[in-house]
Design a protein around this motif. Structure first.
Motif, PDB file in Angstrom:
ATOM      1  N   ASP A 177       0.808  -1.216   0.000  1.00 18.86           N
ATOM      2  CA  ASP A 177       0.000   0.000   0.000  1.00 18.86           C
ATOM      3  C   ASP A 177       0.842   1.267   0.000  1.00 18.86           C
ATOM      4  OD1 ASP A 177       1.016  -0.154   2.544  1.00 18.86           O
ATOM      5  OD2 ASP A 177      -0.891   0.168   3.572  1.00 18.86           O
ATOM      6  N   ALA A 178       2.164   1.129   0.014  1.00 21.91           N
ATOM      7  CA  ALA A 178       3.049   2.287   0.011  1.00 21.91           C
ATOM      8  C   ALA A 178       4.345   1.916  -0.691  1.00 21.91           C
ATOM      9  CB  ALA A 178       3.326   2.766   1.434  1.00 21.91           C
ATOM     10  N   ILE A 179       4.982   2.918  -1.278  1.00 20.76           N
ATOM     11  CA  ILE A 179       6.214   2.725  -2.034  1.00 20.76           C
ATOM     12  C   ILE A 179       7.407   2.618  -1.076  1.00 20.76           C
ATOM     13  CG2 ILE A 179       7.795   3.843  -3.671  1.00 20.76           C
ATOM     14  CD1 ILE A 179       5.307   2.784  -5.011  1.00 20.76           C
ATOM     15  N   GLY A 180       8.375   1.795  -1.466  1.00 19.36           N
ATOM     16  CA  GLY A 180       9.603   1.693  -0.682  1.00 19.36           C
ATOM     17  C   GLY A 180      10.160   0.296  -0.567  1.00 19.36           C
ATOM     18  N   GLY A 181       9.368  -0.712  -0.925  1.00 20.38           N
ATOM     19  CA  GLY A 181       9.855  -2.077  -0.827  1.00 20.38           C
ATOM     20  C   GLY A 181      10.216  -2.447   0.601  1.00 20.38           C
ATOM     21  N   LEU A 182      11.303  -3.181   0.748  1.00 15.41           N
ATOM     22  CA  LEU A 182      11.731  -3.634   2.065  1.00 15.41           C
ATOM     23  C   LEU A 182      12.079  -2.461   2.982  1.00 15.41           C
ATOM     24  CD1 LEU A 182      12.185  -6.408   3.430  1.00 15.41           C
ATOM     25  CD2 LEU A 182      14.601  -6.177   2.876  1.00 15.41           C
ATOM     26  N   MET A 183      12.471  -1.329   2.395  1.00 16.64           N
ATOM     27  CA  MET A 183      12.794  -0.170   3.223  1.00 16.64           C
ATOM     28  C   MET A 183      11.560   0.357   3.954  1.00 16.64           C
ATOM     29  SD  MET A 183      15.416   2.081   0.887  1.00 16.64           S
ATOM     30  CE  MET A 183      14.163   2.427  -0.348  1.00 16.64           C
ATOM     31  N   ARG A 184      10.382   0.172   3.369  1.00 19.33           N
ATOM     32  CA  ARG A 184       9.162   0.722   3.954  1.00 19.33           C
ATOM     33  C   ARG A 184       8.710  -0.071   5.175  1.00 19.33           C
ATOM     34  NH1 ARG A 184       6.448   5.411   3.906  1.00 19.33           N
ATOM     35  NH2 ARG A 184       6.916   5.593   1.673  1.00 19.33           N
ATOM     36  N   TYR A 185       8.501  -1.357   5.008  1.00 19.85           N
ATOM     37  CA  TYR A 185       7.947  -2.149   6.105  1.00 19.85           C
ATOM     38  C   TYR A 185       8.902  -3.227   6.617  1.00 19.85           C
ATOM     39  CZ  TYR A 185       3.439   0.002   5.012  1.00 19.85           C
ATOM     40  OH  TYR A 185       2.413   0.903   4.804  1.00 19.85           O
ATOM     41  N   GLY A 186      10.047  -3.415   5.984  1.00 15.48           N
ATOM     42  CA  GLY A 186      10.992  -4.414   6.466  1.00 15.48           C
ATOM     43  C   GLY A 186      12.061  -3.836   7.375  1.00 15.48           C
ATOM     44  N   ILE A 187      12.403  -2.558   7.177  1.00 15.38           N
ATOM     45  CA  ILE A 187      13.451  -1.901   7.962  1.00 15.38           C
ATOM     46  C   ILE A 187      12.799  -1.076   9.063  1.00 15.38           C
ATOM     47  CG2 ILE A 187      15.385  -0.272   7.897  1.00 15.38           C
ATOM     48  CD1 ILE A 187      15.912  -2.834   6.346  1.00 15.38           C
ATOM     49  N   PRO A 188      13.136  -1.319  10.324  1.00 16.92           N
ATOM     50  CA  PRO A 188      12.513  -0.548  11.417  1.00 16.92           C
ATOM     51  C   PRO A 188      12.864   0.934  11.350  1.00 16.92           C
ATOM     52  CG  PRO A 188      13.581  -2.539  12.253  1.00 16.92           C
ATOM     53  CD  PRO A 188      14.023  -2.376  10.837  1.00 16.92           C
ATOM     54  N   ASP A 189      11.971   1.748  11.916  1.00 18.81           N
ATOM     55  CA  ASP A 189      12.170   3.195  11.899  1.00 18.81           C
ATOM     56  C   ASP A 189      13.397   3.628  12.691  1.00 18.81           C
ATOM     57  OD1 ASP A 189       9.548   3.001  10.739  1.00 18.81           O
ATOM     58  OD2 ASP A 189       9.238   5.106  11.278  1.00 18.81           O
ATOM     59  N   PHE A 190      13.834   2.837  13.661  1.00 19.38           N
ATOM     60  CA  PHE A 190      15.008   3.262  14.420  1.00 19.38           C
ATOM     61  C   PHE A 190      16.281   3.182  13.574  1.00 19.38           C
ATOM     62  CE2 PHE A 190      14.131  -1.166  15.864  1.00 19.38           C
ATOM     63  CZ  PHE A 190      15.276  -1.813  15.424  1.00 19.38           C
ATOM     64  N   LYS A 191      16.172   2.577  12.394  1.00 21.24           N
ATOM     65  CA  LYS A 191      17.273   2.612  11.424  1.00 21.24           C
ATOM     66  C   LYS A 191      16.985   3.586  10.281  1.00 21.24           C
ATOM     67  CE  LYS A 191      19.179  -1.252  10.089  1.00 21.24           C
ATOM     68  NZ  LYS A 191      19.331  -2.668   9.641  1.00 21.24           N
ATOM     69  N   LEU A 192      15.730   3.680   9.880  1.00 23.40           N
ATOM     70  CA  LEU A 192      15.353   4.549   8.765  1.00 23.40           C
ATOM     71  C   LEU A 192      13.935   5.054   8.994  1.00 23.40           C
ATOM     72  CD1 LEU A 192      15.958   5.682   5.852  1.00 23.40           C
ATOM     73  CD2 LEU A 192      14.738   3.655   5.008  1.00 23.40           C
ATOM     74  N   GLU A 193      13.819   6.301   9.433  1.00 22.53           N
ATOM     75  CA  GLU A 193      12.497   6.895   9.562  1.00 22.53           C
ATOM     76  C   GLU A 193      11.937   7.132   8.161  1.00 22.53           C
ATOM     77  OE1 GLU A 193      12.112  10.105  12.393  1.00 22.53           O
ATOM     78  OE2 GLU A 193      13.797   9.321  13.563  1.00 22.53           O
ATOM     79  N   LYS A 194      10.648   6.850   8.003  1.00 23.03           N
ATOM     80  CA  LYS A 194      10.074   6.785   6.666  1.00 23.03           C
ATOM     81  C   LYS A 194       9.887   8.145   6.009  1.00 23.03           C
ATOM     82  CE  LYS A 194      10.236   2.438   7.179  1.00 23.03           C
ATOM     83  NZ  LYS A 194      11.040   2.356   8.396  1.00 23.03           N
ATOM     84  N   GLU A 195      10.073   9.218   6.728  1.00 25.16           N
ATOM     85  CA  GLU A 195      10.023  10.532   6.102  1.00 25.16           C
ATOM     86  C   GLU A 195      11.118  10.672   5.047  1.00 25.16           C
ATOM     87  OE1 GLU A 195      10.654  13.570   8.980  1.00 25.16           O
ATOM     88  OE2 GLU A 195      12.734  13.017   9.370  1.00 25.16           O
ATOM     89  N   HIS A 196      12.215   9.954   5.224  1.00 22.53           N
ATOM     90  CA  HIS A 196      13.301  10.031   4.249  1.00 22.53           C
ATOM     91  C   HIS A 196      12.871   9.417   2.914  1.00 22.53           C
ATOM     92  CE1 HIS A 196      15.848  11.371   7.471  1.00 22.53           C
ATOM     93  NE2 HIS A 196      15.653  10.262   8.145  1.00 22.53           N
ATOM     94  N   ILE A 197      12.076   8.349   2.964  1.00 21.45           N
ATOM     95  CA  ILE A 197      11.547   7.755   1.735  1.00 21.45           C
ATOM     96  C   ILE A 197      10.556   8.712   1.088  1.00 21.45           C
ATOM     97  CG2 ILE A 197      10.285   5.813   0.746  1.00 21.45           C
ATOM     98  CD1 ILE A 197      11.211   4.108   3.088  1.00 21.45           C
ATOM     99  N   ASP A 198       9.624   9.229   1.882  1.00 21.77           N
ATOM    100  CA  ASP A 198       8.564  10.078   1.342  1.00 21.77           C
ATOM    101  C   ASP A 198       9.128  11.347   0.718  1.00 21.77           C
ATOM    102  OD1 ASP A 198       6.742   8.207   2.262  1.00 21.77           O
ATOM    103  OD2 ASP A 198       6.448   9.224   4.180  1.00 21.77           O
ATOM    104  N   ARG A 199      10.149  11.893   1.330  1.00 17.73           N
ATOM    105  CA  ARG A 199      10.755  13.114   0.812  1.00 17.73           C
ATOM    106  C   ARG A 199      11.362  12.872  -0.574  1.00 17.73           C
ATOM    107  NH1 ARG A 199      14.510  15.991   5.155  1.00 17.73           N
ATOM    108  NH2 ARG A 199      15.565  13.975   4.988  1.00 17.73           N
ATOM    109  N   ARG A 200      12.029  11.745  -0.741  1.00 16.87           N
ATOM    110  CA  ARG A 200      12.632  11.429  -2.037  1.00 16.87           C
ATOM    111  C   ARG A 200      11.561  11.089  -3.064  1.00 16.87           C
ATOM    112  NH1 ARG A 200      17.421  12.758  -4.270  1.00 16.87           N
ATOM    113  NH2 ARG A 200      18.494  12.171  -2.338  1.00 16.87           N
ATOM    114  N   LEU A 201      10.492  10.433  -2.648  1.00 19.26           N
ATOM    115  CA  LEU A 201       9.420  10.110  -3.584  1.00 19.26           C
ATOM    116  C   LEU A 201       8.759  11.376  -4.111  1.00 19.26           C
ATOM    117  CD1 LEU A 201       7.714   7.067  -1.808  1.00 19.26           C
ATOM    118  CD2 LEU A 201       9.376   7.041  -3.683  1.00 19.26           C
ATOM    119  N   GLY A 202       8.688  12.405  -3.270  1.00 19.88           N
ATOM    120  CA  GLY A 202       8.134  13.670  -3.732  1.00 19.88           C
ATOM    121  C   GLY A 202       8.953  14.252  -4.867  1.00 19.88           C
ATOM    122  N   GLN A 203      10.276  14.168  -4.748  1.00 21.05           N
ATOM    123  CA  GLN A 203      11.150  14.638  -5.821  1.00 21.05           C
ATOM    124  C   GLN A 203      10.917  13.829  -7.091  1.00 21.05           C
ATOM    125  OE1 GLN A 203      15.185  13.340  -5.891  1.00 21.05           O
ATOM    126  NE2 GLN A 203      15.982  15.303  -6.604  1.00 21.05           N
TER     127      GLN A 203
END
Length: 503
Positions: A177-203
């Motif tokens: 339901d959201a873009i990012g692959g394993l980075m979205r729901y496989g990698i915990p936020d304490f390693k990668l907060e998802k705002e970093h994905i969303d910011r790049r997707l906006g670009q």
């Protein structure tokens, strides 16, 4: 010119992690941003070697000495330009990559301290976003060619951005339901907060990339439809087929799960909680169906995924956690005979999650998951083992008399991945998986069975590092651009046969 004495004046230093008692109460990233003084100091340690082996350690070919010196002199705008020249997503690699470039740093010879390349990299992109240096790039006139990218992990996204910037119409298909692959729901936020994905997707969206979520290609859209609507297809579906141990007695017991069955719902809970915090009317968020709260957890495996499970279990409030590793405890420093510089060394790697608690047990294997009499796991029976490699096969020998039980009411199997998942899309395309569970590619990144269908990332390589995924995505994009008759060429940092530095 670099500072020729920088590495003599400064030792290796990293910013302090957030305090353990504080960070295990939330899901925010463990590392705070570092100050300018610290990062400038660390960048000054780079010698700009005559032969920078860090370039070879990184499959992207990052221009590490260049942007280190730009950081040293305060040229942040030029530093991000240099970094983006080879890496589409330094905010991902700077947080998630284990940094083979640092293992290949000349300062690491003979037990020395390499430059903190990964930390400098993430600070460049942090400041680039803060200062507004990351903006949508102007794209050339449309080429009239359409490309479908199936999978939205780092390989698919890198290829999509490269192709869109070359003027092609790119659509990324994601079954989640959201873009990012394993980075979205496989990698915990304490390693990668998802705002970093969303910011790049906006670009990327501003550059013309189209995203379609909730589309399971091969089910919701057939391969025939996909090929009819596009001039080329890139398969970048990852390697998500988790390795299991069905032959172990008791594997069927309730409470024994694959690691991703724990991580994905936990990450969904975090995402839903963040959304509920923004909209209080949304109501309470139900907990993850596999929750470690108050439970005795045993994690089987010694890699990144196991450490992710460990950190999640801490934050869920586990009563106790033990992590089991099949292999003996690695040395603290590089064994030059086994792993000579600049290859990737086998050493003991302490993740931030290990600092937070739990026990690690090495050189043991599970003999049985023990039933509580009602179909639930109550313990794990283990024994010490020795491991030998014979003709490429792993031979385990149990040490007599070393058997014991560990209490466990939640067991997580983090023992690796068996390649890309079996899926209707592959059958419809006539594409097969090789014995490693991956999809083979010709030298031009097309699959061996289907013309016009390309493959990249973990789906081709098997479970690997994020830098390899981005590198393969960029290289596959270059091949697709050529296949479509595009003008000029795109950068192709690796070939399908490329391998990491090795002896």
């Amino acid at each position: 010119m670099p500072d020729p004495q920088g590495f003599l004046r400064y030792g290796r230093r990293l910013p302090s992690r957030r305090p353990v008692p504080v960070r295990i109460q939330d899901w925010r990233e463990v590392y705070p941003s570092a100050g300018d003084e610290l990062i400038s100091e660390q960048a000054t340690r780079c010698m700009d070697c005559g032969i920078p082996f860090c370039h070879d350690g990184c499959p992207l070919g990052n221009r590490i000495p260049d942007w280190n010196d730009l950081v040293r002199t305060g040229g942040w705008a030029s530093a991000i330009e240099s970094l983006h020249a080879t890496n589409n997503f330094p905010e991902f690699t700077g947080r998630l990559c284990p940094a083979p470039c640092e293992a290949a740093c000349v300062l690491g010879i003979a037990g020395g301290e390499p430059v903190t390349i990964k930390q400098v990299e993430v600070e460049i992109i942090n400041r680039a976003f803060e200062k507004g240096y990351v903006t949508p790039q102007a794209v050339p006139p449309p080429s009239g060619k359409r490309v479908a990218v199936v999978g939205s992990g780092p390989a698919g996204l890198a290829a999509a951005q490269q192709l869109a910037r070359a003027g092609h119409q790119v659509t990324v298909y994601e079954r989640d339901d959201a873009i990012g692959g394993l980075m979205r729901y496989g990698i915990p936020d304490f390693k990668l907060e998802k705002e970093h994905i969303d910011r790049r997707l906006g670009q990327m969206a501003a550059e013309g990339v189209l995203f379609r979520t909730g589309v399971n290609v091969g089910v919701d859209v057939t391969a025939g439809q996909l090929r009819a609507d596009h001039d080329a297809v890139l398969l970048a579906c990852g390697a998500l087929a988790g390795r299991d141990t069905p032959e172990t007695p008791g594997r069927q017991l309730r409470g024994v799960h694959l690691a991703m069955d724990h991580l994905v719902p936990a990450n969904r809970f975090v995402a839903a909680s963040a959304a509920a915090a923004r909209d209080p009317a949304a109501g309470p968020v139900p907990p993850s169906p596999i929750d470690a709260k108050g439970r005795h957890v045993v994690i089987i495996g010694g890699g990144d995924t196991a450490a992710d499970c460990l950190g999640v279990a801490h934050r869920q409030g586990a009563a106790g956690i033990i992590q089991l590793d099949l292999y003996p405890q690695p040395p603290d420093a590089r064994d030059e005979e086994r792993d000579p510089w600049p290859t990737w060394p086998w050493i003991l790697r302490d993740y931030p999650a290990h600092e937070e608690g739990g026990e690690r047990v090495f050189a043991v294997a599970v003999q049985e998951f023990v039933d509580d009499g009602a179909g639930n796991v109550r313990a794990v029976r283990i024994a010490e083992v020795t491991v030998e490699k014979v003709d490429g096969r792993r031979i385990l020998t149990f040490v007599p008399g070393s058997e014991r039980e560990l209490p466990a009411d939640l067991v997580l199997l983090a023992i690796g991945f068996e390649g890309t998942e079996r899926q209707p899309l592959l059958d419809q395309l006539g594409v097969t998986r090789n014995p490693r569970g991956a999809v083979d590619a010709r030298p031009d990144w097309q699959t061996t069975e289907a013309d016009g269908v390309f493959v990249a990332g973990d789906m081709h390589r098997g479970a690997s590092l994020i830098v390899w995924a981005i590198a393969e995505g960029r290289a596959a994009a270059a091949a697709i651009h050529s296949y479509l008759g595009g003008e000029g060429s795109l950068p192709a940092p690796v070939t399908p046969a490329a391998v990491p530095l090795s002896v």
